[in-house]
Write a protein that holds these residues in place. Structure first.
Motif, short mmCIF file in Angstrom:
data_model
loop_
_atom_site.label_atom_id
_atom_site.label_comp_id
_atom_site.label_asym_id
_atom_site.label_seq_id
_atom_site.Cartn_x
_atom_site.Cartn_y
_atom_site.Cartn_z
N TYR A 1 -33.63 -24.09 -31.89
CA TYR A 1 -33.02 -25.36 -31.48
C TYR A 1 -33.33 -25.69 -30.02
O TYR A 1 -32.96 -26.78 -29.55
CB TYR A 1 -31.51 -25.30 -31.69
CG TYR A 1 -31.13 -25.12 -33.14
CD1 TYR A 1 -31.12 -26.21 -34.01
CD2 TYR A 1 -30.78 -23.88 -33.65
CE1 TYR A 1 -30.78 -26.05 -35.34
CE2 TYR A 1 -30.43 -23.70 -34.97
CZ TYR A 1 -30.44 -24.79 -35.81
OH TYR A 1 -30.11 -24.64 -37.14
N LEU A 2 -33.96 -24.77 -29.30
CA LEU A 2 -34.35 -25.03 -27.92
C LEU A 2 -35.76 -25.59 -27.81
O LEU A 2 -36.22 -25.90 -26.71
CB LEU A 2 -34.25 -23.74 -27.09
CG LEU A 2 -32.88 -23.06 -27.07
CD1 LEU A 2 -32.96 -21.76 -26.27
CD2 LEU A 2 -31.82 -23.98 -26.49
N LEU A 3 -36.46 -25.71 -28.93
CA LEU A 3 -37.83 -26.21 -28.96
C LEU A 3 -37.84 -27.67 -29.39
O LEU A 3 -36.99 -28.09 -30.18
CB LEU A 3 -38.67 -25.36 -29.91
CG LEU A 3 -38.85 -23.89 -29.55
CD1 LEU A 3 -39.52 -23.15 -30.71
CD2 LEU A 3 -39.68 -23.76 -28.29
N PRO A 4 -38.84 -28.45 -28.93
CA PRO A 4 -39.80 -28.12 -27.87
C PRO A 4 -39.15 -28.25 -26.51
O PRO A 4 -38.33 -29.14 -26.28
CB PRO A 4 -40.90 -29.15 -28.07
CG PRO A 4 -40.19 -30.35 -28.62
CD PRO A 4 -39.06 -29.80 -29.48
N GLY A 5 -39.51 -27.38 -25.60
CA GLY A 5 -38.94 -27.40 -24.26
C GLY A 5 -39.47 -26.24 -23.44
O GLY A 5 -40.29 -25.44 -23.91
N TYR A 6 -38.98 -26.17 -22.21
CA TYR A 6 -39.39 -25.11 -21.29
C TYR A 6 -38.15 -24.55 -20.61
O TYR A 6 -37.34 -25.31 -20.08
CB TYR A 6 -40.38 -25.62 -20.24
CG TYR A 6 -41.73 -25.98 -20.82
CD1 TYR A 6 -42.72 -25.01 -20.93
CD2 TYR A 6 -42.00 -27.26 -21.27
CE1 TYR A 6 -43.97 -25.32 -21.47
CE2 TYR A 6 -43.23 -27.58 -21.81
CZ TYR A 6 -44.22 -26.61 -21.91
OH TYR A 6 -45.43 -26.92 -22.45
N ALA A 7 -38.03 -23.23 -20.65
CA ALA A 7 -36.89 -22.55 -20.04
C ALA A 7 -37.28 -22.07 -18.65
O ALA A 7 -38.40 -21.61 -18.42
CB ALA A 7 -36.45 -21.37 -20.90
N LEU A 8 -36.33 -22.16 -17.71
CA LEU A 8 -36.56 -21.73 -16.34
C LEU A 8 -36.16 -20.26 -16.20
O LEU A 8 -35.03 -19.88 -16.49
CB LEU A 8 -35.73 -22.59 -15.38
CG LEU A 8 -35.94 -22.32 -13.89
CD1 LEU A 8 -37.37 -22.60 -13.47
CD2 LEU A 8 -34.96 -23.15 -13.06
N VAL A 9 -37.12 -19.44 -15.74
CA VAL A 9 -36.88 -18.02 -15.53
C VAL A 9 -37.35 -17.64 -14.13
O VAL A 9 -38.14 -18.35 -13.50
CB VAL A 9 -37.59 -17.13 -16.58
CG1 VAL A 9 -37.07 -17.44 -17.97
CG2 VAL A 9 -39.10 -17.34 -16.53
#
Length: 331
Positions: A179-187
């Motif tokens: 459910y977090l796609l499509p996207g980019y996570a900050l790490v």
């Protein structure tokens, strides 16, 4: 000194597809763009206070997933912020107010929670109702100074109680990760800063962390002698390094801790205060399908009272074979 690791978490709260208008795009004196993690840990604290202790939720960490953004800038090579000129003074002249840069965001948030005894024993229906309550409360708050607009996503907030088994937790996160796609996570990628510093010191022994951070934060073009004796310009960003960005991660003390009410003009007279400056490191925007553990996604606040360091941490780098450095920040 606070513990430098993520606290134990009982549940994950997924708030999907938030539309934020006119968020602050300048989160530090040396960079601009997407708001940094301190904006979202501050939101986490404000949300818990807004819900109150009767809600039974303690927010300890937050994950940031960006689905899209629109910086309010114009220009081709040099970008300039679109600023307004309001309000005007009594005489009709423009007031001496410098407006901050703005950005529109489309993002999802993943909160790490600790539950009280009543919430641990709650039914799935009660947890769903609680998740919707948190989602409605969040819409009344500001995110990095921006306004939350009514969303058009069919996804609803979800509160997932984590199982005691690590294998089952991994399965729960894999289902949630879709459910977090499509996207980019900050790490966080603090270790890249120290690795690049070691590379720079092979040619310049006096290089500092600031030199390494500046070198990684920009695109450097260098002349290279080609095969036919011609000079060719090549940029220093090699392929395969990922979407690396300069990132404000917290604050470092510039003064001792003053007692409550001893400094004029502070927000209140009940809280000790000290002057600070921004701390910078490196971050990476990473597709969530490359993250195997929910702990790698979450940011959590820590503080070192003796050293005067107040910063947000993320444990993504600790899962990599590269040596993990505890600070990895520059002021």
């Amino acid at each position: 000194m606070s513990q430098r690791k993520l606290p134990d978490i009982d549940a994950l709260l997924h708030i999907p597809q938030l539309s934020v208008q006119n968020a602050n795009a300048i989160s530090g004196p040396h960079s601009w763009g997407h708001p940094g993690p301190t904006h979202f840990t501050g939101l986490m604290t404000a949300l818990e206070r807004k819900l109150g202790p009767a809600c039974g939720l303690h927010f300890v960490a937050v994950g940031i997933v960006s689905h899209g953004y629109q910086a309010q800038t114009y220009g081709d090579y040099v970008q300039r912020f679109k600023l307004t000129r309001n309000p005007v003074g009594k005489d009709g002249a423009t007031a001496a107010i410098v407006e901050e840069g703005r950005i529109h965001l489309q993002l999802s948030l993943l909160f790490g929670l600790q539950l009280d005894e009543a919430r641990r024993a709650a039914t799935d229906e009660e947890l769903d109702g609680l998740a919707h309550k948190v989602g409605r409360t969040l819409q009344t708050l500001r995110i990095a100074g921006g306004s939350v607009l009514p969303g058009h996503s069919r996804l609803q907030p979800r509160l997932i109680r984590l199982d005691e088994s690590e294998d089952v937790r991994a399965q729960q996160f894999r289902r949630l990760r879709r459910y977090l796609l499509p996207g980019y996570a900050l790490v966080a990628r603090d270790e890249l800063l120290h690795a690049h510093l070691a590379t720079l010191r092979q040619e310049a022994p006096d290089a500092t962390l600031l030199d390494a951070w500046l070198d990684l934060s920009r695109i450097n073009h260098r002349p290279v002698l080609g095969d036919e004796g011609r000079i060719e310009w090549q940029h220093g960003r090699a392929g395969g390094r990922g979407w690396i960005v300069p990132l404000p991660v917290g604050y470092g003390a510039l003064s001792p801790l003053y007692g409550a009410g001893s400094v004029v003009g502070t927000r209140d007279d009940c809280t000790p205060v000290r002057f600070v400056e921004s701390l910078y490191s490196l971050g990476e925007w990473l597709s969530p399908h490359r993250i195997s553990d929910y702990r790698q996604l979450l940011w959590y606040p820590t503080h070192d009272a003796e050293r005067g360091v107040y910063r947000c941490r993320n444990d993504y780098q600790a899962a990599n074979p590269t040596e993990h450095h505890s600070l990895g920040v520059i002021a």
